[in-house]
Write a protein that holds these residues in place. Structure first.
Motif: not given
Length: 248
Positions: A3, A141, A145, A151
């Motif tokens: 990410i 994401y 993630a 986020f």
């Protein structure tokens, strides 16, 4: 880790298109390129800016107005005539939309030579495109993630172009240092611009508006300028001759 790599890549690739294509080419014409390469970089701008695609045409016209009327009531984005960042960006949005929709009353001299590819302008500015890119970011994401706080980076992805604009148009007119006396509040935000690829040398740029290398002092490295030199060497662009190196 994935990410963070994605976020950093999006930050700098989006910023590269803004400073190289929208700013130094569309607004200032510091170099020339063929119609085919112009469309290539138009498309690259749409890909790298994604949901926050900024019209090269509207950006170019608006930035020319900024230089002509910096820190006056006619400046499309001046902290001197805005109560807050939100107020400045709202005014900027209205200027931008009027230019995109061609409902503005701006003098034709500010539009001369600014690139305009109608198809990509319509695609990039459409809500289908903006929501589509935003959806891709969210799905990425969800897939990669590893912590909830990641986020929180999504809103920056959605508004990447305006975020870059706010950093320079607000903060570089309020904070930083000055190399040259100019008729406005433009300042150099960072002594070494690791964050904005040369854009933070705003005082230098307002002094030498047509100079492709935004750095002046020995420590002011402009990361975009070597990229320009490589493209010039490859004959993808043709750098104008008034862009000699200048150091203090």
């Amino acid at each position: 880790m994935t990410i963070l790599v994605f976020f950093i890549a999006h930050w700098y690739l989006s910023l590269l298109m803004q400073t190289f294509f929208l700013h130094r080419y569309a607004a200032h014409k510091m170099f020339t390129m063929s119609p085919a390469w112009e469309k290539f970089f138009y498309t690259a701008t749409w890909i790298f800016q994604g949901s926050s695609f900024l019209s090269p045409y509207a950006y170019g016209v608006m930035h020319r107005l900024h230089h002509a009327y910096a820190d006056t009531e006619l400046d499309p984005h001046s902290p001197s005539f805005s109560d807050s960042i939100a107020d400045m960006m709202w005014k900027t949005k209205n200027y931008y939309n009027n230019i995109v929709r061609q409902t503005d009353q701006i003098d034709a001299k500010f539009k001369k030579g600014v690139p305009h590819w109608d198809l990509m302008e319509k695609i990039g500015d459409s809500w289908i495109s903006r929501i589509g890119w935003g959806t891709l970011y969210v799905l990425f994401y969800i897939q990669f993630a590893t912590f909830w706080w990641m986020f929180l980076l999504l809103p920056i992805h959605f508004l990447m172009g305006p975020v870059h604009g706010v950093i320079i148009n607000w903060y570089a007119h309020r904070y930083g240092y000055v190399n040259f006396k100019v008729d406005d509040t433009a300042k150099n935000l960072l002594p070494f611009d690791f964050l904005m690829m040369g854009e933070s040398y705003h005082n230098n740029h307002h002094k030498f508006g047509g100079r492709a290398n935004f750095g002046i002092k020995w420590h002011e490295f402009d990361p975009t300028y070597p990229f320009i030199l490589v493209l010039n060497k490859l004959k993808i662009i043709k750098l104008k001759k008034n862009n000699d190196l200048l150091y203090m």
